[in-house]
Motif scaffolding. Sequence first.
Motif, PDB file in Angstrom:
ATOM      1  N   PRO A 232       0.812  -1.225   0.000  1.00 24.52           N
ATOM      2  CA  PRO A 232       0.000   0.000   0.000  1.00 24.52           C
ATOM      3  C   PRO A 232       0.839   1.265   0.000  1.00 24.52           C
ATOM      4  CG  PRO A 232      -0.824  -1.580   1.609  1.00 24.52           C
ATOM      5  CD  PRO A 232       0.498  -2.109   1.133  1.00 24.52           C
ATOM      6  N   GLU A 233       2.076   1.172   0.518  1.00 23.41           N
ATOM      7  CA  GLU A 233       2.923   2.351   0.609  1.00 23.41           C
ATOM      8  C   GLU A 233       3.606   2.684  -0.713  1.00 23.41           C
ATOM      9  OE1 GLU A 233       3.206  -0.267   2.674  1.00 23.41           O
ATOM     10  OE2 GLU A 233       2.044   0.588   4.343  1.00 23.41           O
ATOM     11  N   ALA A 234       3.650   1.724  -1.649  1.00 20.65           N
ATOM     12  CA  ALA A 234       4.363   1.945  -2.903  1.00 20.65           C
ATOM     13  C   ALA A 234       3.654   2.998  -3.749  1.00 20.65           C
ATOM     14  CB  ALA A 234       4.496   0.640  -3.686  1.00 20.65           C
ATOM     15  N   SER A 235       4.430   3.876  -4.343  1.00 20.32           N
ATOM     16  CA  SER A 235       3.864   4.919  -5.201  1.00 20.32           C
ATOM     17  C   SER A 235       3.552   4.349  -6.570  1.00 20.32           C
ATOM     18  CB  SER A 235       4.866   6.071  -5.340  1.00 20.32           C
ATOM     19  OG  SER A 235       4.431   6.983  -6.323  1.00 20.32           O
ATOM     20  N   ILE A 236       2.359   4.682  -7.086  1.00 15.99           N
ATOM     21  CA  ILE A 236       2.005   4.234  -8.431  1.00 15.99           C
ATOM     22  C   ILE A 236       2.804   4.998  -9.476  1.00 15.99           C
ATOM     23  CG2 ILE A 236       0.154   4.207 -10.136  1.00 15.99           C
ATOM     24  CD1 ILE A 236      -1.786   3.541  -7.971  1.00 15.99           C
ATOM     25  N   GLU A 237       2.984   6.288  -9.248  1.00 18.39           N
ATOM     26  CA  GLU A 237       3.679   7.101 -10.236  1.00 18.39           C
ATOM     27  C   GLU A 237       5.170   6.781 -10.202  1.00 18.39           C
ATOM     28  OE1 GLU A 237       1.917   8.622 -12.255  1.00 18.39           O
ATOM     29  OE2 GLU A 237       0.042   8.522 -11.142  1.00 18.39           O
ATOM     30  N   ASP A 238       5.720   6.529 -11.389  1.00 23.09           N
ATOM     31  CA  ASP A 238       7.136   6.186 -11.462  1.00 23.09           C
ATOM     32  C   ASP A 238       7.896   7.024 -12.476  1.00 23.09           C
ATOM     33  OD1 ASP A 238       6.180   5.224 -13.829  1.00 23.09           O
ATOM     34  OD2 ASP A 238       6.903   3.188 -13.569  1.00 23.09           O
ATOM     35  N   GLY A 239       7.198   7.916 -13.153  1.00 24.56           N
ATOM     36  CA  GLY A 239       7.856   8.761 -14.119  1.00 24.56           C
ATOM     37  C   GLY A 239       8.019   8.145 -15.490  1.00 24.56           C
ATOM     38  N   VAL A 240       7.681   6.857 -15.650  1.00 24.09           N
ATOM     39  CA  VAL A 240       7.808   6.204 -16.961  1.00 24.09           C
ATOM     40  C   VAL A 240       6.497   5.558 -17.389  1.00 24.09           C
ATOM     41  CG1 VAL A 240      10.288   5.828 -16.801  1.00 24.09           C
ATOM     42  CG2 VAL A 240       8.740   4.094 -15.887  1.00 24.09           C
ATOM     43  N   GLY A 241       5.401   5.887 -16.727  1.00 24.17           N
ATOM     44  CA  GLY A 241       4.086   5.468 -17.201  1.00 24.17           C
ATOM     45  C   GLY A 241       3.829   3.979 -17.197  1.00 24.17           C
ATOM     46  N   GLY A 242       4.155   3.297 -16.124  1.00 26.47           N
ATOM     47  CA  GLY A 242       3.836   1.877 -16.033  1.00 26.47           C
ATOM     48  C   GLY A 242       4.642   0.994 -16.969  1.00 26.47           C
ATOM     49  N   LEU A 243       5.900   1.322 -17.182  1.00 26.93           N
ATOM     50  CA  LEU A 243       6.747   0.539 -18.071  1.00 26.93           C
ATOM     51  C   LEU A 243       7.739  -0.309 -17.285  1.00 26.93           C
ATOM     52  CD1 LEU A 243       7.618   3.101 -20.891  1.00 26.93           C
ATOM     53  CD2 LEU A 243       5.869   1.314 -20.922  1.00 26.93           C
ATOM     54  N   ALA A 244       7.960  -1.512 -17.773  1.00 25.76           N
ATOM     55  CA  ALA A 244       8.964  -2.408 -17.204  1.00 25.76           C
ATOM     56  C   ALA A 244       9.956  -2.778 -18.296  1.00 25.76           C
ATOM     57  CB  ALA A 244       8.313  -3.668 -16.645  1.00 25.76           C
ATOM     58  N   GLN A 245      11.239  -2.680 -17.976  1.00 23.04           N
ATOM     59  CA  GLN A 245      12.279  -3.146 -18.895  1.00 23.04           C
ATOM     60  C   GLN A 245      12.817  -4.456 -18.352  1.00 23.04           C
ATOM     61  OE1 GLN A 245      13.757  -1.784 -22.047  1.00 23.04           O
ATOM     62  NE2 GLN A 245      14.105  -3.981 -21.829  1.00 23.04           N
ATOM     63  N   VAL A 246      12.543  -5.529 -19.083  1.00 20.35           N
ATOM     64  CA  VAL A 246      12.942  -6.868 -18.644  1.00 20.35           C
ATOM     65  C   VAL A 246      14.025  -7.398 -19.579  1.00 20.35           C
ATOM     66  CG1 VAL A 246      12.168  -9.236 -18.243  1.00 20.35           C
ATOM     67  CG2 VAL A 246      10.644  -7.323 -17.714  1.00 20.35           C
ATOM     68  N   PHE A 247      15.086  -7.939 -18.992  1.00 20.69           N
ATOM     69  CA  PHE A 247      16.122  -8.632 -19.744  1.00 20.69           C
ATOM     70  C   PHE A 247      16.152 -10.090 -19.301  1.00 20.69           C
ATOM     71  CE2 PHE A 247      17.802  -4.309 -20.130  1.00 20.69           C
ATOM     72  CZ  PHE A 247      18.179  -4.278 -21.472  1.00 20.69           C
ATOM     73  N   VAL A 248      16.222 -10.991 -20.271  1.00 18.43           N
ATOM     74  CA  VAL A 248      16.448 -12.402 -19.999  1.00 18.43           C
ATOM     75  C   VAL A 248      17.763 -12.764 -20.678  1.00 18.43           C
ATOM     76  CG1 VAL A 248      15.634 -14.767 -20.319  1.00 18.43           C
ATOM     77  CG2 VAL A 248      14.002 -12.934 -19.802  1.00 18.43           C
TER      78      VAL A 248
END
Length: 236
Positions: A75-91
């Motif tokens: 609940p404490e985590a901020s939704i706003e991250d400055g990149v609009g809900g984007l995740a950069q994933v590397f495998v």
Amino acid sequence: MTPEQEQHIAELRQRQLSPKQIARNLGLRPAEVKAVIQAQAKATTQDRIARGELPPLEQCLINEHAAQQLLDPSPEASIEDGVGGLAQVFVVRREGMRYLVASYLVDYWCLGVKDAMGPQRLNQTQYTAMVEKAYDNFHQSSRVISLAQAQAVVLGAVDYAARLGLAPHPGFEQARSHLGVPEQPLPALSFGRDGKPYYISGPYDDPQHVIACLTQSVGEGNFDYLVAAEPPMSDW
């Protein structure tokens, strides 16, 4: 370069000859030989992936804010991250002294996989530079995650977007096999923002198409969106 020369290069390479040695042996330029060796290695890797034979896993990475939102939400985590809900994933997988790297840019609020690339064969320097540049663009650190978590983020976002009528980036089909087949039920993650899709348009999107899909799939008023204004027309 003839097929016979390419076959000779492959045979000499199996005998652990260097590109320079092979070039002298066959009367070719070292650059020509190196290009053939790289192409043969790439084809071999693609054949193995197509057969489901993946190289050993090295590591998986995701940007820290996406990890907080998707993998250990609070609940404490901020939704706003400055990149609009984007995740950069590397495998990242390992093949000898090289890294096989596939990257997935995931919009976990709406679009699923916005971009995908790879797998690419990189040396240590190239791989380090790619990762540093990617997460510097996010102004966030990266976090090492499990393969199951990477699969859950990428494949889960693709499934979420599919339910909204939205297809992943065309490059995803090539990069998908690098994820492997999940060996167990994947963690159930929560996609969207505040319980519903939130679309933020990008420079290569078709906003009208996306909004039409969302309207049809979830209904008007059941999603949020932010569409960037068109740049002003130049007088020149």
